[in-house]
Write a protein that holds these residues in place. Structure first.
Motif, PDB file in Angstrom:
ATOM      1  N   PHE A 127       0.819  -1.210   0.000  1.00 39.46           N
ATOM      2  CA  PHE A 127       0.000   0.000   0.000  1.00 39.46           C
ATOM      3  C   PHE A 127       0.854   1.263   0.000  1.00 39.46           C
ATOM      4  N   ALA A 128       2.051   1.203   0.584  1.00 42.26           N
ATOM      5  CA  ALA A 128       2.955   2.347   0.509  1.00 42.26           C
ATOM      6  C   ALA A 128       3.405   2.567  -0.934  1.00 42.26           C
ATOM      7  N   VAL A 129       3.728   1.484  -1.620  1.00 44.91           N
ATOM      8  CA  VAL A 129       4.114   1.585  -3.032  1.00 44.91           C
ATOM      9  C   VAL A 129       2.947   2.137  -3.845  1.00 44.91           C
ATOM     10  N   GLU A 130       1.764   1.639  -3.565  1.00 43.99           N
ATOM     11  CA  GLU A 130       0.566   2.123  -4.255  1.00 43.99           C
ATOM     12  C   GLU A 130       0.393   3.628  -4.064  1.00 43.99           C
ATOM     13  N   ARG A 131       0.625   4.104  -2.834  1.00 43.04           N
ATOM     14  CA  ARG A 131       0.448   5.522  -2.537  1.00 43.04           C
ATOM     15  C   ARG A 131       1.480   6.379  -3.262  1.00 43.04           C
ATOM     16  N   VAL A 132       2.721   5.906  -3.330  1.00 44.80           N
ATOM     17  CA  VAL A 132       3.740   6.646  -4.085  1.00 44.80           C
ATOM     18  C   VAL A 132       3.305   6.762  -5.544  1.00 44.80           C
ATOM     19  N   GLY A 133       2.809   5.678  -6.100  1.00 41.79           N
ATOM     20  CA  GLY A 133       2.347   5.706  -7.482  1.00 41.79           C
ATOM     21  C   GLY A 133       1.199   6.675  -7.695  1.00 41.79           C
ATOM     22  N   GLN A 134       0.257   6.704  -6.758  1.00 40.58           N
ATOM     23  CA  GLN A 134      -0.871   7.634  -6.859  1.00 40.58           C
ATOM     24  C   GLN A 134      -0.407   9.085  -6.857  1.00 40.58           C
ATOM     25  N   LYS A 135       0.513   9.391  -5.947  1.00 39.71           N
ATOM     26  CA  LYS A 135       0.951  10.781  -5.799  1.00 39.71           C
ATOM     27  C   LYS A 135       1.836  11.232  -6.967  1.00 39.71           C
ATOM     28  N   LEU A 136       2.564  10.313  -7.544  1.00 36.46           N
ATOM     29  CA  LEU A 136       3.321  10.647  -8.745  1.00 36.46           C
ATOM     30  C   LEU A 136       2.376  10.896  -9.916  1.00 36.46           C
TER      31      LEU A 136
ATOM     32  N   ILE B 150      12.815   9.086  -6.945  1.00 32.62           N
ATOM     33  CA  ILE B 150      13.398   7.854  -7.454  1.00 32.62           C
ATOM     34  C   ILE B 150      13.403   6.840  -6.321  1.00 32.62           C
ATOM     35  N   CYS B 151      13.031   5.612  -6.626  1.00 35.16           N
ATOM     36  CA  CYS B 151      12.818   4.611  -5.582  1.00 35.16           C
ATOM     37  C   CYS B 151      13.704   3.382  -5.799  1.00 35.16           C
ATOM     38  N   ILE B 152      14.017   2.719  -4.692  1.00 36.36           N
ATOM     39  CA  ILE B 152      14.805   1.494  -4.719  1.00 36.36           C
ATOM     40  C   ILE B 152      13.947   0.365  -4.150  1.00 36.36           C
ATOM     41  N   PRO B 153      13.580  -0.610  -4.967  1.00 33.68           N
ATOM     42  CA  PRO B 153      12.746  -1.716  -4.493  1.00 33.68           C
ATOM     43  C   PRO B 153      13.582  -2.762  -3.763  1.00 33.68           C
ATOM     44  N   THR B 154      12.949  -3.485  -2.847  1.00 33.92           N
ATOM     45  CA  THR B 154      13.659  -4.475  -2.038  1.00 33.92           C
ATOM     46  C   THR B 154      13.384  -5.913  -2.476  1.00 33.92           C
ATOM     47  N   SER B 155      12.674  -6.087  -3.565  1.00 26.31           N
ATOM     48  CA  SER B 155      12.403  -7.438  -4.071  1.00 26.31           C
ATOM     49  C   SER B 155      11.947  -7.335  -5.515  1.00 26.31           C
ATOM     50  N   GLU B 156      11.926  -8.474  -6.194  1.00 23.97           N
ATOM     51  CA  GLU B 156      11.424  -8.500  -7.560  1.00 23.97           C
ATOM     52  C   GLU B 156       9.927  -8.213  -7.587  1.00 23.97           C
ATOM     53  N   ARG B 157       9.208  -8.681  -6.584  1.00 23.51           N
ATOM     54  CA  ARG B 157       7.764  -8.409  -6.526  1.00 23.51           C
ATOM     55  C   ARG B 157       7.489  -6.920  -6.421  1.00 23.51           C
ATOM     56  N   THR B 158       8.252  -6.237  -5.562  1.00 21.02           N
ATOM     57  CA  THR B 158       8.064  -4.799  -5.411  1.00 21.02           C
ATOM     58  C   THR B 158       8.486  -4.065  -6.676  1.00 21.02           C
ATOM     59  N   ARG B 159       9.559  -4.514  -7.296  1.00 23.17           N
ATOM     60  CA  ARG B 159       9.995  -3.887  -8.548  1.00 23.17           C
ATOM     61  C   ARG B 159       8.889  -3.975  -9.600  1.00 23.17           C
ATOM     62  N   GLU B 160       8.269  -5.144  -9.714  1.00 25.61           N
ATOM     63  CA  GLU B 160       7.207  -5.314 -10.699  1.00 25.61           C
ATOM     64  C   GLU B 160       6.015  -4.402 -10.402  1.00 25.61           C
ATOM     65  N   GLN B 161       5.630  -4.302  -9.126  1.00 22.17           N
ATOM     66  CA  GLN B 161       4.522  -3.419  -8.763  1.00 22.17           C
ATOM     67  C   GLN B 161       4.871  -1.970  -9.079  1.00 22.17           C
ATOM     68  N   ALA B 162       6.079  -1.549  -8.710  1.00 21.23           N
ATOM     69  CA  ALA B 162       6.491  -0.162  -8.942  1.00 21.23           C
ATOM     70  C   ALA B 162       6.538   0.158 -10.433  1.00 21.23           C
ATOM     71  N   GLU B 163       7.045  -0.749 -11.220  1.00 16.87           N
ATOM     72  CA  GLU B 163       7.104  -0.513 -12.666  1.00 16.87           C
ATOM     73  C   GLU B 163       5.708  -0.391 -13.253  1.00 16.87           C
ATOM     74  N   SER B 164       4.760  -1.191 -12.729  1.00 18.79           N
ATOM     75  CA  SER B 164       3.387  -1.112 -13.235  1.00 18.79           C
ATOM     76  C   SER B 164       2.749   0.240 -12.925  1.00 18.79           C
ATOM     77  N   LEU B 165       3.255   0.909 -11.884  1.00 18.19           N
ATOM     78  CA  LEU B 165       2.745   2.226 -11.488  1.00 18.19           C
ATOM     79  C   LEU B 165       3.593   3.362 -12.060  1.00 18.19           C
ATOM     80  N   LYS B 166       4.575   3.005 -12.891  1.00 16.11           N
ATOM     81  CA  LYS B 166       5.460   3.972 -13.547  1.00 16.11           C
ATOM     82  C   LYS B 166       6.269   4.784 -12.544  1.00 16.11           C
ATOM     83  N   ILE B 167       6.691   4.123 -11.455  1.00 15.23           N
ATOM     84  CA  ILE B 167       7.559   4.750 -10.461  1.00 15.23           C
ATOM     85  C   ILE B 167       9.007   4.613 -10.929  1.00 15.23           C
TER      86      ILE B 167
END
Length: 253
Positions: free
Chosen positions: A38-47, A56-73
């Motif tokens: 939900f924190a990743v989701e919120r960053v994506g919303q605000k961007l 600019i963000c640093i993901p801590t897993s492949e799952r988080t990287r995939e979610q962030a990329e889907s939100l164009k973070i």
């Protein structure tokens, strides 16, 4: 779909962490797990809305990287940015000293590498994760090398600092925590295995246990996050939200 119960609490904590601690121009660590989602989701919303810029963000897993990329973070790694303004992540257990057990989702090494470099590490949890002492409420994950893994498991279990634990190799899906869901070792994003340490009573000296585990040859890292937490945001199923640590209350549990 409207959320309720634990999912609502996780969303509240995740959104509040971003609203309170993330501003334009920051380098932000993005955690892994159902609350960090939900924190990743919120960053994506605000961007997307333009409220945040030049993040600019640093993901801590492949799952988080995939979610962030889907939100164009926009993303990078520690290779490009070694100092973070803030890192936000969940935990599997939190004690009154704000020491944590993390790694139920198997991302403990990358989480620790990123979060230890943050000026502020903000932990977000629902109130079910609060405990009087680490150990009994959630098994302690230890990431180990696959080479001679059963030898390393036995070495860990014999450490005086974790006396009384039952050590089990995690099997199946690395993200299922201490639950077994297969017959082959779970493999982390780093190609390693995980040993889960189960305790019936709280770990007597968390700092000593952390040091002993880290000093064991064959151990890559462990899920004790000690003296790292700036603040813990705790959300309740009733929609309440409290803060412990810097800028908040003393731990109340």
């Amino acid at each position: 779909m409207a959320l309720s119960g634990t999912d609502l609490a996780k969303q509240l904590a995740g959104y509040k962490s971003v609203d309170d601690h993330v501003t334009s121009g920051m380098v932000v660590g993005l955690g892994t797990g159902s609350t960090a989602y939900f924190a990743v989701e919120r960053v994506g919303q605000k961007l997307a809305s333009g409220e945040l810029k030049d993040i600019i963000c640093i993901p801590t897993s492949e799952r988080t990287r995939e979610q962030a990329e889907s939100l164009k973070i926009p993303l990078c790694t520690l290779n490009e940015k070694s100092v973070l303004d803030v890192a936000i992540d969940g935990a599997d257990a939190v004690d009154p000293n704000l020491a944590l057990v993390k790694g139920g989702g198997g991302a403990l090494l990358r989480e620790k590498m990123v979060e230890v470099m943050a000026k502020k590490f903000v932990c977000i949890v629902d109130d079910s994760k609060l405990c009087k002492g680490l150990g009994p409420s959630f098994a302690l994950p230890v990431e180990i090398t696959p080479f001679c893994h059963m030898h390393t498991l036995r070495t860990i279990a014999a450490l005086p600092e974790v006396a009384g634990c039952k050590a089990e190799l995690r099997l199946g899906n690395v993200a299922t925590g201490a639950k077994k869901d297969g017959d082959k070792p779970a493999v982390t994003d780093n190609g390693n295995y995980i040993v889960d340490l189960f305790f019936e009573t709280p770990i007597k000296d968390v700092r000593a246990a952390a040091k002993a585990l880290k000093n064991t040859v064959g151990v890559v890292d462990h899920g004790l996050f000690v003296d790292m937490t700036y603040q813990v945001i705790v959300a309740g199923k009733d929609g309440s939200c409290r803060v412990a640590g810097q800028g908040g209350d003393k731990p109340w549990w």
